[in-house]
Design an enzyme around this catalytic site. Structure first.
Site, PDB file in Angstrom:
ATOM      1  N   PHE A   1      47.669  48.799  46.745  1.00 40.32           N
ATOM      2  CA  PHE A   1      47.339  47.544  46.327  1.00 40.32           C
ATOM      3  C   PHE A   1      48.555  46.745  45.750  1.00 40.32           C
ATOM      4  CE2 PHE A   1      43.411  49.944  46.206  1.00 40.32           C
ATOM      5  CZ  PHE A   1      42.631  49.019  47.424  1.00 40.32           C
ATOM      6  N   ALA A   2      49.722  47.229  45.504  1.00 36.92           N
ATOM      7  CA  ALA A   2      50.372  46.631  44.399  1.00 36.92           C
ATOM      8  C   ALA A   2      51.492  45.543  45.024  1.00 36.92           C
ATOM      9  CB  ALA A   2      51.199  47.658  43.507  1.00 36.92           C
TER      10      ALA A   2
ATOM     11  N   TYR B   1      54.950  35.875  52.425  1.00 39.98           N
ATOM     12  CA  TYR B   1      53.901  36.726  52.201  1.00 39.98           C
ATOM     13  C   TYR B   1      53.553  37.522  53.391  1.00 39.98           C
ATOM     14  CZ  TYR B   1      49.364  38.818  51.338  1.00 39.98           C
ATOM     15  OH  TYR B   1      48.256  39.717  51.237  1.00 39.98           O
TER      16      TYR B   1
ATOM     17  N   PHE C   1      42.956  21.229  49.726  1.00 39.24           N
ATOM     18  CA  PHE C   1      44.295  20.994  50.166  1.00 39.24           C
ATOM     19  C   PHE C   1      44.216  20.665  51.657  1.00 39.24           C
ATOM     20  CE2 PHE C   1      45.001  23.330  46.293  1.00 39.24           C
ATOM     21  CZ  PHE C   1      45.990  22.519  45.485  1.00 39.24           C
TER      22      PHE C   1
END
Length: 327
Positions: A73-74, A141, A208
């Site tokens: 998960f890191a 990402y 946004f």
């Protein structure tokens, strides 16, 4: 034994709790840069280590030689930040994860459940998105996660690595028992930011973009409760322990909700009026992301149990407990 990398973070800690409830042996590895030590039960082995430090990784696997599976998960996971600081994302999400894979293989650990993302798809061509949808990420990402899917595929062919890549849609909600929940510093996720307004911590929520190609002009996302994600990770571990082929699976509810839908549901659950500020779109935000999880249902027998109202209700209870406010 399962090594949960990033097990003190939001999704990681919920998964650790679920695994413990199932009676599984777990060790948590986390550098606590964004995780919380109090989210890991005191009786569970905890290693304060960093993926960037190869010695930390080597010590993890030497100290716990019965590790047979890793859940990873890191990663850094903020789209906007990845646009502004791509170096940070490529270093941690790609290079440091390669360190993890290499250390696993050095210690003959060949099973990994990988936290991937719907951001690998980019703008959806069809909806709901299936796993064979083109992967054309539109932010760093998403690109880091796609790179790691491709790297794991290469490692599988070359070194026999077995993996399940779970492409989450929007993780949300909190522990049903309210012991742990969503706690980021700074907070950037939509639902806790709206709840900050509900408890009086903030004056308004910034929306946004109001001119997306959606019915109400705000972007649409597929929200999945963190407890359902934890269940999926457990099932993915079971799959790896008896199968040698790899999987890439979507995890979502198959339903999309706009930002304004979420705000309305928060108002209904909390009984609070939420002030809104309409702002410009953020770079890298697609208009609509809704996932099909039919493949996960067929292969893992996984079915999301919790709906949007459950997500908002558990989030609200946790938020009041952690950050104050009254019902």
């Amino acid at each position: 034994m399962i090594a949960v990398i990033g097990g003190a973070g939001y999704i990681g800690s919920h998964t650790v709790k679920y695994l413990i409830q199932q009676g599984r042996k777990v060790v948590v590895f986390d550098n606590l840069s964004t995780g919380h030590r109090e989210f890991v039960p005191s009786h569970i082995p905890f290693v304060n280590g960093d993926l960037a430090n190869k010695n930390d990784l080597n010590q993890l696997f030497k100290s716990y030689p019965d590790i047979d599976t890793v859940i990873h998960f890191a990663a850094f996971a903020y789209v906007g930040e990845s646009v502004q600081q791509p170096s940070k994302y490529y270093q941690n999400n790609v290079i440091n994860t390669i360190y993890l894979l290499d250390s696993m293989l050095d210690h003959k650990v060949k099973n990994i459940v990988f936290s991937s993302t719907c951001a690998t798809y980019g703008n959806s061509v069809v909806s709901p998105i299936k796993e064979d949808h083109p992967q054309i990420p539109i932010n760093p990402y998403g690109r880091t996660k796609l790179m790691m899917e491709q790297i794991m595929e290469d490692y599988s062919h070359a070194y026999g690595l077995n993996y399940v890549a779970l492409r989450y849609f929007n993780a949300a909600g909190a522990d049903i028992e309210c012991e742990i929940g969503e706690w980021h510093e700074p907070e950037t996720h939509l639902i806790p930011l709206i709840l900050d307004v509900a408890i009086g911590k903030s004056e308004a929520i910034s929306v946004f973009g109001s001119d997306f190609d959606t019915p109400d002009g705000t972007c649409i996302r597929d929200y999945i409760h963190v407890a359902d994600l934890a269940d999926a990770h457990s099932r993915a571990v079971d799959y790896l322990l008896v199968n040698s082929d790899n999987l890439k699976l979507n995890l979502g509810n198959g339903e999309g909700y706009s930002v304004l839908d979420i705000i309305k549901t928060v108002e209904e659950v909390t009984g609070k009026s939420i002030n809104k500020i309409m702002s410009e779109k953020r770079a890298g935000d697609p208009a609509r992301l809704i996932g099909s999880a039919e493949k996960a249902k067929q292969i893992l027998g996984w079915y999301p149990q919790l709906k949007l109202e459950d997500i908002i209700t558990t989030s609200w209870l946790w938020h009041m407990k952690k950050f104050g406010g009254t019902k």
